[in-house]
Design an enzyme around this catalytic site. Structure first.
Site, mmCIF file in Angstrom:
data_model
loop_
_atom_site.group_PDB
_atom_site.id
_atom_site.type_symbol
_atom_site.label_atom_id
_atom_site.label_comp_id
_atom_site.label_asym_id
_atom_site.label_seq_id
_atom_site.Cartn_x
_atom_site.Cartn_y
_atom_site.Cartn_z
ATOM 1 N N SER A 1 0.819 -1.211 0.000
ATOM 2 C CA SER A 1 0.000 0.000 0.000
ATOM 3 C C SER A 1 0.858 1.269 0.000
ATOM 4 O O SER A 1 1.605 1.516 -0.936
ATOM 5 C CB SER A 1 -0.957 -0.039 1.182
ATOM 6 O OG SER A 1 -1.934 0.957 1.106
ATOM 7 N N ASP B 1 -2.316 6.461 -3.354
ATOM 8 C CA ASP B 1 -1.199 5.794 -2.696
ATOM 9 C C ASP B 1 -0.711 4.667 -3.605
ATOM 10 O O ASP B 1 -1.146 4.529 -4.750
ATOM 11 C CB ASP B 1 -1.577 5.308 -1.302
ATOM 12 C CG ASP B 1 -2.541 4.124 -1.337
ATOM 13 O OD1 ASP B 1 -3.257 3.983 -2.341
ATOM 14 O OD2 ASP B 1 -2.583 3.349 -0.362
ATOM 15 N N ASP C 1 -1.137 1.473 -3.956
ATOM 16 C CA ASP C 1 -2.036 0.501 -4.594
ATOM 17 C C ASP C 1 -3.384 1.124 -4.957
ATOM 18 O O ASP C 1 -4.329 0.418 -5.300
ATOM 19 C CB ASP C 1 -2.221 -0.741 -3.719
ATOM 20 C CG ASP C 1 -2.981 -0.477 -2.430
ATOM 21 O OD1 ASP C 1 -2.944 0.665 -1.936
ATOM 22 O OD2 ASP C 1 -3.603 -1.414 -1.898
ATOM 23 N N ASP D 1 -5.852 2.500 -3.429
ATOM 24 C CA ASP D 1 -7.107 2.370 -2.677
ATOM 25 C C ASP D 1 -7.333 3.574 -1.769
ATOM 26 O O ASP D 1 -8.361 3.674 -1.104
ATOM 27 C CB ASP D 1 -7.174 1.064 -1.886
ATOM 28 C CG ASP D 1 -6.150 0.952 -0.771
ATOM 29 O OD1 ASP D 1 -5.234 1.804 -0.701
ATOM 30 O OD2 ASP D 1 -6.251 0.016 0.041
#
Length: 450
Positions: A108, A248, A250, A252
């Site tokens: 992440s 960010d 990834d 999400d």
């Protein structure tokens, strides 16, 4: 029968799946193979020959860890579909109703030296704590062995599936949405959203200026993205853009930047979306980290804020349990249930752009009635062993400072579920009190931690 008897004493699941430094437990090839085996056994309780989707972000360690996952899954006869680099919410969308489960290799918003895993069920939802405990039980008590299969698992390259998520994102806004003359600066953190976000915005007619859109395996979240918005703030002002969008690693999470360079976090985004009635009911879900001022601003609109523990999976759990529609976190995880089961930075940004166009208002205008109490958040380095050793002292310090503060504000001290950090927050009615409270709290906690 192939048997790999491996002992692991520490639980591997945190706030959001598994995360840590690549090369150290639990982020090793051996352990990823064990985890994949355990997850396969868990899913095979209900599905004889399951189909799994594997996705990843842009970290250089993803490829080697992907191979370890494949080894663990195919040894249990799993049909593995590799979709390559795609945002985590894109993987969630693809898994829903197409696959029996899925795994995303990502850390992440963490630095590139870290990596991790996020797990999804057949509905594209993150696993519940009880499901994680059952998988942990396989890891702790089973031999992590695989039966001999006449037809072992297969690997299918499914990169073309990424186009389905790309097209889906565009369907979440009105067909008439056209962003001509809208100037957008994007920062994709050199992560998995770097291609999709810019192309979708261009398809909708926007002028796009790019930051953090050149991943090389080692620059993900490196002074860019939603946790490092300084460059984006400067660029939005410099280019006189209407909006800045920061994802960010990834994709999400999302935070926004207004035309003056001001940061709009998840609280502000939820407030904007509530004006478009995306909550569809009288409640919005967020976490303990949400600002008190934001909560009072929602109350003025007749909307109740329901708080959960930190982590978007807890927000989703509350939304699902109560059949509510909108929730998120100040960090920028925003869940709009009509569009998906997890935080989605790209779709959230598109919804905000649509609100701006429909209302003909800027971000500043949309937030003019949303107030915030001054809030300061700092991170202290914290190894898990120190937390266990000093837990009672940390709790005692926290309670003492809160008692001294009384009803003039609040503090929150909690260990991060994704990094070796202690999150320390102070929030009061005025800046001076917030600053003095945070300074006092940090000094006392640092003394405890040494």
């Amino acid at each position: 029968m192939i048997t790999n008897k491996i002992e692991y004493s520490a639980p591997c699941f945190g706030t959001d799946g598994i995360r840590g430094k690549f090369g150290s437990y639990p982020i090793t090839e051996d352990f990823f193979s064990v985890v994949a085996s355990a997850f396969a056994q868990f899913i095979k309780q209900d599905v004889k020959t399951p189909k799994f989707l594997i996705a990843k972000d842009t970290r250089e360690s993803c490829d080697i860890l992907e191979k370890a996952l494949i080894a663990g899954l195919v040894s249990h006869g799993v049909e593995v579909h590799l979709v390559g680099v795609i945002p985590t919410p894109g993987a969630s969308y693809l898994i829903n109703k197409r696959f029996d489960a899925g795994i995303v290799i990502t850390a992440s918003h963490n630095q590139h030296t870290d990596n991790g895993l996020k797990f999804f069920n057949a509905k594209g939802q993150k696993l519940s704590p009880s499901e994680e405990r059952r998988i942990q039980n396989y890891i702790d008590t089973k031999d992590n062995s695989s039966e001999a299969y006449d037809a072992p698992g297969t690997v299918i390259y499914a990169w073309k599936l990424r186009a389905k998520y790309y097209e889906y994102c565009k369907t979440t806004v009105s067909k008439g949405l056209w962003l001509a003359k809208v100037k957008v600066v994007i920062d994709c953190a050199n992560g998995s959203g770097w291609q999709m976000l810019q192309q979708i915005l261009k398809d909708l007619g926007a002028t796009v200026i790019k930051i953090g859109c050149s991943p090389n395996g080692t620059n993900i979240n490196d002074r860019v993205g939603s946790t490092h918005p300084n460059k984006l703030q400067t660029s939005v002002v410099q280019h006189k853009a209407h909006i800045g969008i920061a994802l960010d690693g990834d994709a999400d999470r999302v935070i926004l930047i207004d035309r003056n360079g001001g940061i709009i976090n998840g609280d502000g985004i939820l407030y904007i979306l509530s004006q478009a009635n995306m909550h569809q009911d009288a409640s919005i879900v967020s976490t303990k980290m949400s600002n008190i001022g934001f909560e009072k601003s929602l109350e003025a609109l007749g909307i109740r804020l329901v708080r959960t523990d930190v982590g978007d999976k807890f927000v989703e759990e509350a939304l699902q349990k109560n059949n509510w529609h909108l929730g998120g976190e100040p960090s920028g995880h925003i869940i709009i249930r009509k569009f998906g089961n997890t935080g989605d930075g790209i779709i959230t940004a598109l919804q905000v752009l649509q609100v701006m166009r429909k209302t003909k208002k800027s971000l500043i205008q949309l937030l003019e009635n949303c107030c915030y109490f001054p809030q300061i958040l700092n991170n202290l380095p914290l190894k898990r062993a120190l937390l266990d050793k000093h837990f009672l002292k940390i709790a005692k310090v926290t309670m003492a400072v809160q008692d001294q503060l009384g009803d003039r504000g609040r503090i929150l001290v909690r260990p991060s579920g994704t990094e070796n950090l202690l999150r320390v927050m102070s929030e009061c009615k005025d800046v001076a009190l917030t600053e003095s409270t945070q300074k006092d709290l940090l000094a006392k906690l640092s003394e405890v931690l040494g």
